[in-house]
Scaffold this motif. Sequence first.
Motif, PDB file in Angstrom:
ATOM      1  N   LEU A 112     -18.138  -0.902  -3.135  1.00  0.00           N
ATOM      2  CA  LEU A 112     -18.639   0.125  -2.224  1.00  0.00           C
ATOM      3  C   LEU A 112     -18.452   1.536  -2.772  1.00  0.00           C
ATOM      4  N   THR A 113     -17.367   1.761  -3.488  1.00  0.00           N
ATOM      5  CA  THR A 113     -17.027   3.113  -3.932  1.00  0.00           C
ATOM      6  C   THR A 113     -17.459   3.407  -5.359  1.00  0.00           C
ATOM      7  N   GLY A 114     -17.858   2.380  -6.101  1.00  0.00           N
ATOM      8  CA  GLY A 114     -18.179   2.575  -7.505  1.00  0.00           C
ATOM      9  C   GLY A 114     -16.945   2.627  -8.381  1.00  0.00           C
ATOM     10  N   GLY A 232     -11.820   8.989   4.746  1.00  0.00           N
ATOM     11  CA  GLY A 232     -12.415   7.704   4.418  1.00  0.00           C
ATOM     12  C   GLY A 232     -13.927   7.627   4.490  1.00  0.00           C
ATOM     13  N   LEU A 233     -14.619   8.752   4.292  1.00  0.00           N
ATOM     14  CA  LEU A 233     -16.070   8.682   4.185  1.00  0.00           C
ATOM     15  C   LEU A 233     -16.411   8.015   2.859  1.00  0.00           C
ATOM     16  N   ALA A 255     -15.764   9.091  -1.052  1.00  0.00           N
ATOM     17  CA  ALA A 255     -15.195   8.339  -2.170  1.00  0.00           C
ATOM     18  C   ALA A 255     -16.164   8.187  -3.333  1.00  0.00           C
ATOM     19  N   VAL A 256     -17.404   7.824  -3.050  1.00  0.00           N
ATOM     20  CA  VAL A 256     -18.384   7.608  -4.124  1.00  0.00           C
ATOM     21  C   VAL A 256     -18.543   8.866  -4.966  1.00  0.00           C
ATOM     22  N   LEU A 265      -8.364   8.334  -9.473  1.00  0.00           N
ATOM     23  CA  LEU A 265      -8.051   7.544  -8.289  1.00  0.00           C
ATOM     24  C   LEU A 265      -8.460   8.320  -7.052  1.00  0.00           C
ATOM     25  N   VAL A 266      -8.835   7.604  -6.013  1.00  0.00           N
ATOM     26  CA  VAL A 266      -9.080   8.212  -4.714  1.00  0.00           C
ATOM     27  C   VAL A 266      -8.304   7.408  -3.683  1.00  0.00           C
TER      28      VAL A 266
END
Length: 428
Positions: A112-114, A232-233, A255-256, A265-266
Amino acid sequence: MSGTSGRPPSVDALARSISDSGLPHPILVEIARAAITDGATDHDVVAARAEEYRRSLLTPVVNATGVLLHTNLGRAPLGHSQPARAQTVEFDLATGERGSRQRAVGRLVARLTGAESAIVVNNNAAAVLLVVAALASGRDVAVSRGESVEIGGAFRVPEVMEQSGARLVDVGTTNRTRLADYERAIVRPGNDVALLMKIHPSNFRVEGFVEETTVAELATLERPVVADIGSGLLDSTVPWLKGPPPAWLAGEPAAVQVLADGADLVTFSGDKLLGGPQAGIIAGRADLVEQCARHPLARALRCGGLVLAALQDVALAYLDKRAATDIAFWRMVDQPVDALRARAELIVTDAGTGSVIDTLALPGAGSAPGVTMPSIGVAIDGDRLTGLRGHTTPVIARTRDGRTVLDLRSVDPGDDAIVADALRALDP
């Protein structure tokens, strides 16, 4: 109820007299014993104590505050069920051997985040603590003075650094921090900077004579960049909604995009804009994620099967492009104002009281601080909060300008009948 010859009733008899409260008998015995000690054995008084106890337990309520992610009401509302069976929390079906509890959900979040990899812990404070402890213990972490904040619940960045074993290095000033400030921190004699950390303030905003260093700029320096985006978007383009991104999300880090900008890191929450259960997510470079997963704290901060299963459902909803319909938070966001107005008019008609008004709803829980979204509510004169909370299914509202306002953007349409019943039941 009272005893004969001036004697108080027996504890057991008094407890049984309030058995219709639905509480377990040992709790009723405790209530009865306390009532006898206090000399308050009248049945109605004891029954009221039992009801007070029952309502002190975790209780489903209708959130009519207009704060979509209400911290005191559990943040993102989430429906999740699963069969009472064993599940493969740490079992590999392919090999029949022990597996990783992070593998299933971690792969989905990474997709989802890449990110290259991801793991899940019990909340975002834990995610930040684990990252710093695993990657910078005994070393320095550079943080802008404007981001060295207290987010809430006594979660203070300096104290998290102290508990992790890392040393906080303040960079720049409260209102202006430039790339050169981080560069000086790295080369300053006596410093041993292991990480550059960018922290989204979440619950406040600094305006005016301000300047900040972007993730993309920090990524040009020779240190890993960790971005705590908090809310957390997943993706600033919100592809799960029709049309352009909502205006209130402007400037909210996602995040993306943060990972694409060069963050190594995120970290972010699972129960805010993601719309899932309380959890903390660490996503990014596989080697750094693995260092976090191997740290002793990771076991203490890990999630159980219920949270992992719920988060898996949420991740699959995003991947299946079902988030707008299956995730309650995004359903609330996506309601047109005209639909809210029509609902409010029906509630007023059904309840026989109140008026329809324009309101402003809030994302809440520190997400998108200072922004609002248009909404519709039902208003009644006076402070009626206590009466609404006393309904069979409590309704939580707010007061404004001498009126009680029930904002419908935070109310599921399936609960409109409860809202109408609660209004109708209020004393004239």
